[in-house]
Enzyme design. Structure first.
Site, PDB file in Angstrom:
ATOM      1  N   HIS A  33       0.834  -1.204   0.000  1.00 39.70           N
ATOM      2  CA  HIS A  33       0.000   0.000   0.000  1.00 39.70           C
ATOM      3  C   HIS A  33       0.870   1.254   0.000  1.00 39.70           C
ATOM      4  O   HIS A  33       0.619   2.194  -0.760  1.00 39.70           O
ATOM      5  CB  HIS A  33      -0.911  -0.006   1.220  1.00 39.70           C
ATOM      6  CG  HIS A  33      -1.622   1.278   1.467  1.00 39.70           C
ATOM      7  ND1 HIS A  33      -2.565   1.804   0.592  1.00 39.70           N
ATOM      8  CD2 HIS A  33      -1.529   2.180   2.506  1.00 39.70           C
ATOM      9  CE1 HIS A  33      -3.008   2.950   1.068  1.00 39.70           C
ATOM     10  NE2 HIS A  33      -2.397   3.205   2.211  1.00 39.70           N
ATOM     11  N   HIS A  57       3.292   7.743   5.596  1.00 38.50           N
ATOM     12  CA  HIS A  57       2.076   8.445   6.014  1.00 38.50           C
ATOM     13  C   HIS A  57       1.288   7.711   7.107  1.00 38.50           C
ATOM     14  O   HIS A  57       0.515   8.331   7.824  1.00 38.50           O
ATOM     15  CB  HIS A  57       1.165   8.739   4.806  1.00 38.50           C
ATOM     16  CG  HIS A  57       0.430   7.545   4.264  1.00 38.50           C
ATOM     17  ND1 HIS A  57       0.973   6.691   3.317  1.00 38.50           N
ATOM     18  CD2 HIS A  57      -0.813   7.068   4.530  1.00 38.50           C
ATOM     19  CE1 HIS A  57       0.093   5.756   3.020  1.00 38.50           C
ATOM     20  NE2 HIS A  57      -0.993   5.953   3.745  1.00 38.50           N
ATOM     21  N   GLU A  61       0.702   6.857  13.059  1.00 35.08           N
ATOM     22  CA  GLU A  61      -0.565   6.321  13.567  1.00 35.08           C
ATOM     23  C   GLU A  61      -0.464   4.849  13.937  1.00 35.08           C
ATOM     24  O   GLU A  61      -1.031   4.408  14.947  1.00 35.08           O
ATOM     25  CB  GLU A  61      -1.653   6.523  12.517  1.00 35.08           C
ATOM     26  CG  GLU A  61      -3.049   6.196  12.990  1.00 35.08           C
ATOM     27  CD  GLU A  61      -4.101   6.680  12.009  1.00 35.08           C
ATOM     28  OE1 GLU A  61      -5.108   5.977  11.855  1.00 35.08           O
ATOM     29  OE2 GLU A  61      -3.908   7.746  11.408  1.00 35.08           O
ATOM     30  N   ASP A  62       0.271   4.080  13.147  1.00 40.24           N
ATOM     31  CA  ASP A  62       0.308   2.627  13.338  1.00 40.24           C
ATOM     32  C   ASP A  62       1.542   2.123  14.080  1.00 40.24           C
ATOM     33  O   ASP A  62       1.512   1.032  14.648  1.00 40.24           O
ATOM     34  CB  ASP A  62       0.263   1.917  11.974  1.00 40.24           C
ATOM     35  CG  ASP A  62      -1.062   2.107  11.256  1.00 40.24           C
ATOM     36  OD1 ASP A  62      -2.024   2.553  11.905  1.00 40.24           O
ATOM     37  OD2 ASP A  62      -1.120   1.811  10.050  1.00 40.24           O
ATOM     38  N   ASP A 128      -3.654   8.118  -1.121  1.00 42.19           N
ATOM     39  CA  ASP A 128      -4.017   7.110  -0.120  1.00 42.19           C
ATOM     40  C   ASP A 128      -5.459   6.659  -0.300  1.00 42.19           C
ATOM     41  O   ASP A 128      -5.757   5.454  -0.350  1.00 42.19           O
ATOM     42  CB  ASP A 128      -3.805   7.705   1.273  1.00 42.19           C
ATOM     43  CG  ASP A 128      -4.203   6.765   2.395  1.00 42.19           C
ATOM     44  OD1 ASP A 128      -3.942   5.548   2.282  1.00 42.19           O
ATOM     45  OD2 ASP A 128      -4.772   7.240   3.397  1.00 42.19           O
TER      46      ASP A 128
END
Length: 203
Positions: A33, A57, A61-62, A128
């Site tokens: 991705h 990106h 967050e992850d 995205d």
């Protein structure tokens, strides 16, 4: 534009951070991705900074929150870190509220900030969304209605968010090819679902 050593380091970092992740509902390495989003950014005329931000990106967050953001800033500078931050839903490591109301609130907040995003963040965000939507269409062909079980918003919420995102992004850059493709992808998914519903009802 020739991509330099900074891009090489970003690619290595993205792989290192996400090497144990797979795409939702399957066994596809998550970096697929990130590479796809980066490719779309570059094809849209993005800069090296924007391409690096595309690779990273989802990192904050992850994979590590503020600590990862600080690492990105140290390695690639304020501009890249700023784009990544604009594309980040949450920095805190606390679990997200995945109840229907919590999910809807997060998505509405995400939509609300689109109008204020920088040009670099808009390019990454659009790429995205476009790759996610293309993947959604592919997965629907494979899994059919079972697909919606993967998503906190279910069928209706997922369709709403994709359409709302596409329209909000299109408003910011109506002449942009990625935004136009995003709208067409929304139309394709909605038409596919409508066709399947009409086919099922006629049998």
């Amino acid at each position: 534009m020739i991509l330099g050593p900074r891009f090489d380091r970003a690619l290595a970092l993205a792989h290192d951070l996400h090497r144990d992740q797979t795409r939702k509902g399957g066994n596809i390495p998550y970096i697929s991705h990130l590479l796809a989003v980066c490719g779309l950014v570059l094809e849209d005329g993005g800069t090296e900074d924007e391409a690096i931000a595309a690779l990273l990106h989802d990192a904050v967050e992850d994979q590590g929150g503020q600590e990862t953001l600080d690492r990105i800033r140290d390695l690639f500078g304020d501009h890249v870190a700023g784009i990544v931050l604009e594309c980040t839903d949450k920095i805190e490591r606390r679990p997200a509220d995945d109840s229907p109301k919590g999910w809807r609130r997060r998505k509405e907040a995400d939509l609300a900030k689109i109008a204020s995003l920088s040009q670099g963040a808009l390019r990454v965000k659009t790429a995205d969304r476009l790759h996610n939507l293309r993947s959604l269409i592919t997965d629907y062909h494979i899994d059919g209605e079972m697909l919606w079980r993967r998503f906190n918003g279910g069928r209706a919420g997922t369709l709403w968010f994709n359409r709302a995102s596409a329209e909000a992004l299109m408003t910011t850059r109506p002449d942009n090819i990625l935004c136009q493709e995003l709208i067409r992808a929304c139309n394709s998914l909605e038409n596919l679902l409508k066709f399947d519903l009409e086919t099922d009802s006629s049998q």
